[in-house]
Design a protein around this motif. Structure first.
Motif, PDB file in Angstrom:
ATOM      1  N   SER A   1      -3.274  -2.482  -7.501  1.00  0.00           N
ATOM      2  CA  SER A   1      -4.271  -1.491  -7.898  1.00  0.00           C
ATOM      3  C   SER A   1      -4.895  -1.798  -9.253  1.00  0.00           C
ATOM      4  O   SER A   1      -5.990  -1.319  -9.556  1.00  0.00           O
ATOM      5  CB  SER A   1      -3.641  -0.091  -7.928  1.00  0.00           C
ATOM      6  OG  SER A   1      -3.246   0.301  -6.627  1.00  0.00           O
TER       7      SER A   1
ATOM      8  N   ASN B   1       2.399  -2.258  -5.779  1.00  0.00           N
ATOM      9  CA  ASN B   1       1.257  -1.351  -5.762  1.00  0.00           C
ATOM     10  C   ASN B   1       0.589  -1.266  -7.127  1.00  0.00           C
ATOM     11  O   ASN B   1      -0.636  -1.179  -7.229  1.00  0.00           O
ATOM     12  CB  ASN B   1       1.692   0.032  -5.271  1.00  0.00           C
ATOM     13  CG  ASN B   1       1.687   0.148  -3.762  1.00  0.00           C
ATOM     14  OD1 ASN B   1       0.710   0.572  -3.157  1.00  0.00           O
ATOM     15  ND2 ASN B   1       2.793  -0.256  -3.126  1.00  0.00           N
TER      16      ASN B   1
ATOM     17  N   ASN C   1       0.862  -1.171   0.000  1.00  0.00           N
ATOM     18  CA  ASN C   1       0.000   0.000   0.000  1.00  0.00           C
ATOM     19  C   ASN C   1       0.902   1.226   0.000  1.00  0.00           C
ATOM     20  O   ASN C   1       1.972   1.208   0.610  1.00  0.00           O
ATOM     21  CB  ASN C   1      -0.911  -0.013   1.238  1.00  0.00           C
ATOM     22  CG  ASN C   1      -1.932   1.091   1.230  1.00  0.00           C
ATOM     23  OD1 ASN C   1      -1.599   2.268   1.404  1.00  0.00           O
ATOM     24  ND2 ASN C   1      -3.181   0.733   1.016  1.00  0.00           N
TER      25      ASN C   1
END
Length: 326
Positions: A70, A66, A39
């Motif tokens: 995502s 990430n 994160n």
């Protein structure tokens, strides 16, 4: 039908592996994948900025992680656990470079990338690490600008290396001022509407792969820019670096899938260590016959590309990318 190049140019012919997993049946992730920040708020937050040290292996790996996390929602149709995500090729290459010692200081002036506390250090003197920097930071900042991570309450800042600071960019604004075309390309790529369109199209078997055109453009841009770093490498390793950069052109042309399993298959035939003086293709004794053949094929492609003024790669890219009715 589609016009195809000669069979010896196809990744399936050059880089075929018999298994999608390692010998234990386990899916192979990049080293330390579980420990990488997953994160953006797992990175250091200071003075209303998310600070990322891209010269630390684990943190650069976190940049890729990430991106994978995502974008996972766009890949649900490609299998479970995000294995079908076409962005896997980026962190897996980074992991291979780390595992084989290619991110360490090749000049041995520092201990960066070697033992103890410096093991996770990524050397700015490493040609591989500098090439990989742009393959990490530009896609990541393009994704930030495109809103892939949502509305961020903090700015993103990438820490500079201790030397050669002017050779890199460190924020969305900084990279946009230096290389606006690449930033535009990656921003457009990560915009949700483009993602959605791409994945609808990519359900077709003819196009079910990550078109590496953007990665290719980054490599083309950075290769000349940082080519002086090749001087720190042995001649065989420097030659391999040049061969690898050209091979990316050809792999991009063939729409090679860069999901997790397929990329691992490909990397099984890449050298498991740095090449040193005395390594002569195709007879490197501690490399498998397949590894020797792949490296020899990459050398031949590079030489052919040089002899044609790089037109060979562009012609192959054109042939594979445009369908012709016959």
């Amino acid at each position: 039908t589609y016009v195809t190049a000669a069979p010896w140019l196809a990744p399936g012919a050059l880089f075929r592996a018999p298994h999608e997993e390692d010998a234990t049946g386990e899916v192979v992730y990049p080293p330390l994948w579980d420990l990488a920040p997953e994160n953006l708020l797992d990175f250091l937050v200071n003075n209303n900025k998310i600070i990322i040290n891209a010269w630390n292996y684990q943190e650069r790996l976190g940049v890729y992680k990430n991106l994978l996390n995502s974008s996972a929602k766009y890949f649900t149709a490609f299998g479970s656990q995000n294995f079908g995500n076409i962005l896997w090729g980026l962190p897996l290459q980074h992991g291979w470079q780390f595992r084989t010692g290619r991110l360490a200081d090749p000049s041995h002036v520092t201990s960066c990338g070697y033992e103890g506390e410096d093991l996770l250090c990524i050397s700015v003197r490493s040609w591989w690490s500098c090439m990989n920097y742009y393959l990490a930071v530009i896609p990541f900042l393009g994704a930030v600008e495109a809103g892939l991570f949502g509305q961020l309450q903090y700015e993103i800042e990438i820490l500079p290396p201790e030397e050669r600071r002017a050779d890199f960019c460190y924020s969305v604004a900084d990279c946009r001022s230096h290389i606006p075309k690449l930033m535009d390309d990656w921003k457009a790529y990560f915009e949700v509407k483009n993602f959605t369109f791409f994945f609808i199209v990519s359900m077709s078997p003819a196009t079910s792969s990550f078109k590496l055109d953007h990665g290719f453009s980054i490599i083309s841009y950075t290769f000349i820019f940082i080519s002086f770093s090749l001087k720190y490498l042995s001649d065989p390793e420097a030659n391999f670096g040049e061969d690898w950069a050209d091979a990316v052109d050809f792999i991009a042309a063939t729409h090679f899938s860069t999901d997790l399993l397929t990329t691992n298959n490909f990397q099984a035939f890449l050298p498991q260590r740095m090449l040193v003086e005395g390594d002569v293709l195709p007879s490197i004794s501690d490399f498998s016959p397949q590894q020797n053949r792949v490296l020899l094929s990459m050398r031949a492609l590079h030489k052919a590309n040089q002899l044609t003024g790089r037109s060979l790669a562009y012609n192959v890219l054109f042939s594979f990318s445009i369908p012709f009715s016959i």
